[in-house]
Design an enzyme around this catalytic site. Sequence first.
Site, PDB file in Angstrom:
ATOM      1  N   HIS A  48       0.835  -1.206   0.000  1.00 54.12           N
ATOM      2  CA  HIS A  48       0.000   0.000   0.000  1.00 54.12           C
ATOM      3  C   HIS A  48       0.872   1.259   0.000  1.00 54.12           C
ATOM      4  O   HIS A  48       0.669   2.174  -0.807  1.00 54.12           O
ATOM      5  CB  HIS A  48      -0.912  -0.026   1.232  1.00 54.12           C
ATOM      6  CG  HIS A  48      -1.717   1.207   1.449  1.00 54.12           C
ATOM      7  ND1 HIS A  48      -3.056   1.289   1.166  1.00 54.12           N
ATOM      8  CD2 HIS A  48      -1.370   2.431   1.954  1.00 54.12           C
ATOM      9  CE1 HIS A  48      -3.502   2.495   1.471  1.00 54.12           C
ATOM     10  NE2 HIS A  48      -2.490   3.205   1.963  1.00 54.12           N
ATOM     11  N   GLU A  49       1.857   1.292   0.908  1.00 52.48           N
ATOM     12  CA  GLU A  49       2.725   2.470   0.991  1.00 52.48           C
ATOM     13  C   GLU A  49       3.590   2.611  -0.257  1.00 52.48           C
ATOM     14  O   GLU A  49       3.847   3.723  -0.727  1.00 52.48           O
ATOM     15  CB  GLU A  49       3.601   2.388   2.239  1.00 52.48           C
ATOM     16  CG  GLU A  49       2.836   2.341   3.553  1.00 52.48           C
ATOM     17  CD  GLU A  49       1.823   3.463   3.700  1.00 52.48           C
ATOM     18  OE1 GLU A  49       2.033   4.547   3.113  1.00 52.48           O
ATOM     19  OE2 GLU A  49       0.804   3.253   4.390  1.00 52.48           O
ATOM     20  N   HIS A  60       1.739   4.342  -2.920  1.00 50.89           N
ATOM     21  CA  HIS A  60       1.779   5.799  -2.757  1.00 50.89           C
ATOM     22  C   HIS A  60       3.066   6.369  -3.355  1.00 50.89           C
ATOM     23  O   HIS A  60       3.055   7.439  -3.985  1.00 50.89           O
ATOM     24  CB  HIS A  60       1.716   6.164  -1.267  1.00 50.89           C
ATOM     25  CG  HIS A  60       0.347   6.107  -0.679  1.00 50.89           C
ATOM     26  ND1 HIS A  60      -0.762   6.681  -1.271  1.00 50.89           N
ATOM     27  CD2 HIS A  60      -0.115   5.549   0.478  1.00 50.89           C
ATOM     28  CE1 HIS A  60      -1.831   6.485  -0.518  1.00 50.89           C
ATOM     29  NE2 HIS A  60      -1.459   5.797   0.544  1.00 50.89           N
ATOM     30  N   GLU A  71      -6.305   6.693  -0.882  1.00 55.34           N
ATOM     31  CA  GLU A  71      -6.248   5.477  -0.068  1.00 55.34           C
ATOM     32  C   GLU A  71      -6.884   4.304  -0.802  1.00 55.34           C
ATOM     33  O   GLU A  71      -6.369   3.183  -0.775  1.00 55.34           O
ATOM     34  CB  GLU A  71      -6.935   5.707   1.281  1.00 55.34           C
ATOM     35  CG  GLU A  71      -6.181   6.631   2.222  1.00 55.34           C
ATOM     36  CD  GLU A  71      -4.760   6.172   2.473  1.00 55.34           C
ATOM     37  OE1 GLU A  71      -4.559   5.020   2.891  1.00 55.34           O
ATOM     38  OE2 GLU A  71      -3.839   6.972   2.231  1.00 55.34           O
TER      39      GLU A  71
END
Length: 298
Positions: free
Chosen positions: A145-146, A149, A224
């Site tokens: 997930h990070e 980003h 998100e």
Amino acid sequence: MMLYQQIARNKRMTVVVMAGFTALVALVGAAFGYLFAGSAVGGIIIALVIALIYISVMVMQSTDVVMRMNHAHELHSADEAPELWHVVEDMAMVAQVPMPRVYVIDDPSPNAFATGNDPEHAAVAATTGLLQLMNREELEGVIGHEMSHVRNYDIRLQTIALALASAIGALTGFVSHIWWFGGSSRDDDRDGGGVIAIFGSILLIILAPLAASIAQMALSRNREYLADAGAVELTRNPHGMISALSKLKDAVPMKNADPNSSALYISDPEQNGKKRWFSHLFDTHPPLDDRIARLQRM
């Protein structure tokens, strides 16, 4: 919904929100110019210049500052936290981005975030609570997930959004200060149209910071969802991400998280699993149940 359809939809939404940010800056500038210089165009130019200065300063800020604000300490080798280090290394390789700097935050609440100006200058931080709670599969989902980003330049996008919101706050604060001490140059405009225009300009200046905050939060929520989908793409394992988000539902708020960094975290560090009995309009993150449901529909 297929993964790439969700990614495409979220990217379109991001363009809309950023366009709204820019339009809001221009509107505040127009109100400023009309009230104090009799020229809306001049005010727009001044506002856009101020916004550009804010963006330039914010983008150049060091990652070290953000990490200090969140009480994170850097890892310099895999020996200090082998599993975290190797998961970050693996996810960076899959995402085809350089290995970011790795940090740990001493906090029992499970959470993580990424920051930096671009993938070449990125950093990832995880709390000790996250490392204790998540198994390897779930940790890969969180770090994926990070890394999404980082790969998608969300880290820079959030910085620009923060800069635009700060610019709007500075402009409205400046206008309020001048109005309080000096008054408007349009006070002699007595016709009905002029009074309405002045009232509209004042109302815009009052509401602009609130609108900017809502837009910033909407942008964060949108990214998100995209990062969740990106994590599934990188790990090829939706169950790991779903399981990680399910565990975050029961998390307690972090003790010393920096409020200005809330939008960076995978889950709101000030709220986490706490129930909200009012609108989610002012949330920096989508509800975890909604995020889980979207992943399950994939």
